[in-house]
Structure formats: structure tokens, C-alpha cells
Motif scaffolding. Structure first.
Motif, PDB file in Angstrom:
ATOM      1  N   LEU A  80     -11.122 -20.088  15.399  1.00 39.49           N
ATOM      2  CA  LEU A  80     -11.853 -20.037  14.318  1.00 39.49           C
ATOM      3  C   LEU A  80     -12.751 -21.655  14.255  1.00 39.49           C
ATOM      4  CD1 LEU A  80      -9.864 -18.395  11.886  1.00 39.49           C
ATOM      5  CD2 LEU A  80     -10.960 -16.973  13.526  1.00 39.49           C
ATOM      6  N   ASP A  81     -13.946 -21.320  14.336  1.00 44.13           N
ATOM      7  CA  ASP A  81     -15.487 -22.570  14.240  1.00 44.13           C
ATOM      8  C   ASP A  81     -14.621 -23.079  12.244  1.00 44.13           C
ATOM      9  OD1 ASP A  81     -15.899 -20.609  12.693  1.00 44.13           O
ATOM     10  OD2 ASP A  81     -17.982 -20.736  14.077  1.00 44.13           O
ATOM     11  N   PRO A  82     -15.568 -23.793  12.215  1.00 46.81           N
ATOM     12  CA  PRO A  82     -15.611 -24.426  10.296  1.00 46.81           C
ATOM     13  C   PRO A  82     -16.353 -22.636   9.154  1.00 46.81           C
ATOM     14  CG  PRO A  82     -15.757 -25.570  11.694  1.00 46.81           C
ATOM     15  CD  PRO A  82     -16.969 -24.802  12.590  1.00 46.81           C
ATOM     16  N   VAL A  87     -13.963 -18.238  17.534  1.00 50.21           N
ATOM     17  CA  VAL A  87     -14.321 -18.850  19.404  1.00 50.21           C
ATOM     18  C   VAL A  87     -13.557 -17.831  20.489  1.00 50.21           C
ATOM     19  CG1 VAL A  87     -14.652 -21.300  20.393  1.00 50.21           C
ATOM     20  CG2 VAL A  87     -14.651 -20.598  17.343  1.00 50.21           C
ATOM     21  N   ALA A  88     -12.727 -17.795  20.074  1.00 48.29           N
ATOM     22  CA  ALA A  88     -11.107 -17.745  21.180  1.00 48.29           C
ATOM     23  C   ALA A  88     -10.339 -16.864  20.555  1.00 48.29           C
ATOM     24  CB  ALA A  88     -10.854 -18.802  22.347  1.00 48.29           C
ATOM     25  N   ASP A 147     -20.822 -28.426  20.089  1.00 47.15           N
ATOM     26  CA  ASP A 147     -21.377 -27.883  18.535  1.00 47.15           C
ATOM     27  C   ASP A 147     -21.133 -26.528  17.889  1.00 47.15           C
ATOM     28  OD1 ASP A 147     -23.610 -28.915  20.150  1.00 47.15           O
ATOM     29  OD2 ASP A 147     -24.445 -27.360  21.816  1.00 47.15           O
ATOM     30  N   VAL A 148     -20.129 -25.925  18.070  1.00 43.80           N
ATOM     31  CA  VAL A 148     -19.723 -24.891  17.916  1.00 43.80           C
ATOM     32  C   VAL A 148     -18.088 -25.433  17.211  1.00 43.80           C
ATOM     33  CG1 VAL A 148     -18.082 -22.944  17.822  1.00 43.80           C
ATOM     34  CG2 VAL A 148     -19.061 -23.423  19.567  1.00 43.80           C
ATOM     35  N   ALA A 149     -17.723 -26.295  17.025  1.00 49.71           N
ATOM     36  CA  ALA A 149     -16.563 -27.295  15.851  1.00 49.71           C
ATOM     37  C   ALA A 149     -17.064 -27.910  15.259  1.00 49.71           C
ATOM     38  CB  ALA A 149     -15.795 -28.152  17.193  1.00 49.71           C
ATOM     39  N   ARG A 152     -16.116 -30.620  11.427  1.00 47.63           N
ATOM     40  CA  ARG A 152     -14.625 -29.760  11.229  1.00 47.63           C
ATOM     41  C   ARG A 152     -14.380 -29.968  12.003  1.00 47.63           C
ATOM     42  NH1 ARG A 152     -16.877 -25.683   6.977  1.00 47.63           N
ATOM     43  NH2 ARG A 152     -15.014 -25.477   6.719  1.00 47.63           N
ATOM     44  N   GLY A 153     -14.135 -29.731  13.190  1.00 48.37           N
ATOM     45  CA  GLY A 153     -13.431 -29.185  14.254  1.00 48.37           C
ATOM     46  C   GLY A 153     -13.224 -27.839  14.648  1.00 48.37           C
ATOM     47  N   LEU A 154     -11.749 -27.864  14.709  1.00 47.19           N
ATOM     48  CA  LEU A 154     -12.337 -26.267  15.699  1.00 47.19           C
ATOM     49  C   LEU A 154     -10.222 -26.104  14.602  1.00 47.19           C
ATOM     50  CD1 LEU A 154     -12.821 -25.433  19.181  1.00 47.19           C
ATOM     51  CD2 LEU A 154     -13.635 -25.203  16.858  1.00 47.19           C
ATOM     52  N   LEU A 155     -10.227 -24.094  13.744  1.00 45.09           N
ATOM     53  CA  LEU A 155      -8.700 -24.162  13.284  1.00 45.09           C
ATOM     54  C   LEU A 155      -8.253 -23.767  14.584  1.00 45.09           C
ATOM     55  CD1 LEU A 155      -6.704 -24.781  10.750  1.00 45.09           C
ATOM     56  CD2 LEU A 155      -8.135 -22.034  10.558  1.00 45.09           C
TER      57      LEU A 155
END
Length: 473
Positions: A80-82, A87-88, A147-149, A152-155
Motif C-alpha cells: 500500500l502507498d501512503p 500498489v501490488a 513517485d508512488v512511495a 513516507r515509503g511503502l507499507l
């Protein structure tokens, strides 16, 4: 009242044991369900943590596949993005529906990024699920996902359903709910039967004690083979023996007191009866001497009064001796019956009486009180001399002395009656022959007090044979 109490004790012990078992089994069942559930949850936690760490490594190394890898059925993995968008995802989830709510995702983002955060949360894919969330910082995100992250990054989120765990816990709970009552009932029945057998000796003791109490006499309780009840029964039997001994001693004391009272009453009655005649004779002689001194010389008065006084003195001594019989213990010592008989014969020969020869033959011993045995023989010999024609023979044997005379004898029908006090037969046993009628009574009572007896039989000399029997040492 005792039997119901015994049954109540049996019932109480059974209920107590069954209740304790039920509580223990229930607590054990709850603990078992909790342990099994905790173990299953720990296994799920390991699986989701491992999946989250694996996917995070794939993100860092930019090796994400088109479909994220899962192993167990119902397992879901997403990135998940912020903003909480997917996302995947794994093939078990949608490209648009996140596996957790934004609130849960926010908790994962706020956690330490070095290790996954594991929580229980509601999931639209698996209901209640164990969820592992691990943040991949923006610095570690590949360039194509930068760009997606954002900053805050990705979860990475890995979730697996708790449905199987809950189903297992329910199944185990229902199984225990069915088994525990059966076990409790079975053990309760076993305890009831075992207690019945264990309490049977107690019931036997109770029944025997009740029988002893109802009879009011001596008795004993059954003693089991071993165990504490055997020691208890032995102790109770010892107590019963002591109580019986105490009761016997009390009865013996009461009997002795009654016998003493009877002897005292007999002494008073005998003294009043027998002293009346000599006292009347004395009174008459004194009255005659007082009214007519000239016709009653002093010498004749003294002689008459002396004879009556001697008779009264002998009578009183005999009565006192009878009153003392049984009131003091007699010694039991070895005796030479021939020597005792010889002494009695010698004393009797010196006494003023008719010229009757007394011979002593034989020898033997016995056990008794020397003074009492000598008094018995003195009475028997004096009685024989009083009624013999010319001869008295004393025959000694072990434990026996026979005093025979050649007189008229005593009819067989009268031989027991002459042992009563103050009994004198009309023929050949008249008052003027001497004696008070107490000699044979004294002889028998003294003999029986020493464990012997005096009996009358026919004599080979033609008269009466008085036989003294004594214990032999």
C-alpha cells in the motif's frame, strides 16, 4: 442416626470428589483451548511475518513479480502507498480493495520499520485475521516506485484468516463439553463404589458397637486386617475391655457391699435371737437370788451364772467370726495338714469333754490360711467328739481332711440343712450336748472363703464323716 450419617459422608465425599474433578477438568479444558489457540496463532504470526519480510526484501531489491507470492489458502499480501491505495497484491486479493482499513494501516506506518507489527484486525477478505505490517522507507524504495512511495515509503501488509483457529477452538470446546461430564459421572460412580467398599469396615464397627451398646454387656469390635481402621478397632476394643473391667469391678464392689450388709443384718438378727435365751436365764437367776437369797446359795448362783456367761461369750465370739468372714483377705500359703490336725487333736484332748479318743492318720498338704484351716478342723473335731460314742478318726490326704466319728450320724436328707446357722437336729444333736449350732456354718464359710468346701458323708466307723477339701499347691 449413624447409618444416615455414614451415607451422607459417602455422598458428600462423592460430590466433593466429582465437583473437584469437574472444576479441574473445566479449568484444564479452558487452558487447553487457550494453549492450542495460542500455538495456532503463533504459527500464523510466523507465517505472516515471514511473508511480509520476504515481500519487503523484494521491494528493496526491485524484484516484485506481477502477483505477490502466497503459500497458504486464504493468505493475502499487498503493498500500500501512503494514501492506502493498492500498489501490488497477491492473486487472492483485489487490485483496488486494501486488505486492512486505513486506521490499521496508519498503525503499521507508525510502527518501527525494523520489524513487522503483528495485530488482529478485521479484513474484508478473511474476516478476523492476523496481520503483519512492515514499512519500507522511501530511501529503500526503487526508483520506479519512488513517485508512488513519496516521502513516507511503502507499507507491506500480509494477512491470514483466523477462521480455522476459531473453528478448532470451538470444536475442541464442544468436544471437552461432551467429554468432561462423562468423565465426571464415571469417576463419581467409581468413587461411590470405592467409598462403599472403604466404608464397609466402618459400618461393621458401627453395627458391632451398636450391638454392644444394646446388650449392655461385654463385647468386641471386628478388627480389619490392616490399616488405620485396624488400629482404631484395636484401640476401641482395649477401651471396651477396660470399661468392662471397670464395670465388673464396680459390680463386684456392689456385690461385696451387699454381702457385707447382709452379713451385718444376719449378725444382728442372730445375736438378737440367740442371746435372748441366755440373757433371760441370767435375769431369772438374778431375780430369784435377789428375792430369796436364803434358798439360792452364792456358790450355786456363781456356778449357774458362770455357765450362762461362758455360753454367751462363746456365742458372741462365733457370731463375730461369722460377721468377719469375707471382710478381710486370707493368706494362701502351703500347709502341712497332718501337723495342723495333730495340733487340733492335742488341743481337743485337753478340753473338758467326754472321754473320746482322737487319732490322726495319713499325711498331705494344701494351700490356705493356717489360722482359718485350724479353726475349721477344731470345729469339725469338736463336733465329732460331741456326738461320738468312743472314737474320732482324722484322716489326712493331699488337699483333704476327713473327720469321722462312730456316733449316730446325720440322715442324708438333713446333711445340707445342718450347715445353716443355729440349726440343731432333734435327735443326737440336742442343745444340752453343747454347742451353739454355729460350728458347721463357720467351718463351711471359712473353707469356701479359701476356695475349698466342707461336706458330710457316711463314715466307715458307723457315724458321720465331715470332709474338708482345700486347694492343692
Amino acid at each position: 442416626m449413624t447409618a444416615p450419617r455414614r451415607r451422607t459422608l459417602r455422598r458428600r465425599l462423592t460430590l466433593l470428589t466429582a465437583g473437584a474433578l469437574a472444576v479441574a477438568l473445566a479449568a484444564g479444558g479452558v487452558l487447553l483451548v487457550q494453549v492450542v489457540t495460542a500455538q495456532r496463532v503463533d504459527a500464523l504470526d510466523e507465517a505472516v511475518v515471514s511473508r511480509a519480510v520476504t515481500v519487503a526484501d523484494l521491494v528493496r531489491t526491485d524484484r516484485l513479480p506481477d502477483s505477490l507470492p502466497v503459500v497458504a489458502p486464504g493468505e493475502v499480501v499487498q503493498i500500500l502507498d501512503p494514501a492506502g491505495r493498492v500498489v501490488a497484491t497477491s492473486g487472492t486479493a483485489s487490485q483496488t480493495l486494501p486488505v486492512v482499513t486505513p486506521e490499521v494501516a496508519a498503525r503499521g506506518e507508525a510502527a518501527d520499520g525494523t520489524r513487522p507489527l503483528v495485530v488482529t484486525a478485521a479484513s474484508p477478505y478473511a474476516g478476523q485475521a492476523r496481520v503483519a505490517m512492515l514499512t519500507v522507507p522511501a530511501a529503500e524504495v526503487p526508483a520506479r516506485l519512488a513517485d508512488v512511495a513519496g516521502d513516507r515509503g511503502l507499507l507491506v501488509v500480509a494477512a491470514t484468516s483466523l477462521g480455522d483457529v476459531h473453528a478448532t477452538a470451538r470444536t475442541l470446546g464442544w468436544l471437552l463439553a461432551g467429554v468432561v461430564p462423562v468423565l465426571v459421572l464415571g469417576l463419581g460412580l467409581a468413587v461411590w463404589l470405592v467409598l462403599g467398599r472403604a466404608l464397609r469396615p466402618v459400618e461393621d464397627l458401627r453395627a458391632a458397637a451398636e450391638e454392644v451398646a444394646d446388650s449392655g454387656g461385654p463385647g468386641s469390635l471386628p478388627v480389619p486386617a490392616t490399616g488405620e481402621l485396624a488400629a482404631l478397632a484395636t484401640t476401641l476394643n482395649t477401651m471396651l475391655d477396660r470399661l468392662d473391667a471397670a464395670a465388673s469391678a464396680e459390680r463386684a464392689a456392689a456385690s461385696s457391699a451387699r454381702a457385707a450388709a447382709q452379713r451385718q443384718q444376719a449378725f444382728v438378727a442372730d445375736a438378737a435371737h440367740e442371746l435372748r435365751s441366755p440373757l433371760a436365764s441370767l435375769r431369772t437367776a438374778l431375780e430369784v437370788a435377789a428375792r430369796h437369797p436364803e434358798v439360792y446359795p452364792r456358790t450355786e448362783l456363781v456356778a449357774d451364772l458362770g455357765a450362762d456367761v461362758a455360753r454367751i461369750s462363746a456365742l458372741v465370739e462365733d457370731l463375730l467370726l461369722l460377721a468377719r468372714v469375707g471382710s478381710r483377705p486370707l493368706r494362701a500359703e502351703p500347709l502341712d495338714l497332718a501337723a495342723v490336725a495333730a495340733r487340733v487333736a492335742a488341743e481337743t484332748a485337753e478340753a473338758p469333754a467326754r472321754a473320746v479318743a482322737v487319732e490322726v492318720v495319713g499325711e498331705g498338704g494344701a494351700t490356705g490360711d493356717a489360722a482359718a484351716v485350724e479353726r475349721v478342723l477344731r470345729n469339725l473335731v469338736a463336733n465329732a467328739r460331741r456326738h461320738a460314742r468312743t472314737r474320732v478318726r482324722v484322716t489326712v490326704a493331699p488337699g483333704e481332711v476327713a473327720v469321722e466319728d462312730d456316733g449316730h450320724g446325720v440322715p442324708e436328707a438333713e446333711r445340707e440343712r445342718v450347715f445353716a446357722r443355729f440349726v440343731r437336729l432333734e435327735e443326737a444333736r440336742e442343745r444340752d450336748a453343747g454347742g451353739s449350732g454355729l460350728g458347721l456354718a463357720i467351718a463351711r464359710e471359712l473353707a469356701r472363703e479359701q476356695g475349698g468346701d466342707v461336706t458330710l458323708h457316711d463314715s466307715s466307723l458307723g457315724g458321720l464323716s465331715a470332709r474338708l477339701e482345700l486347694p492343692v499347691p
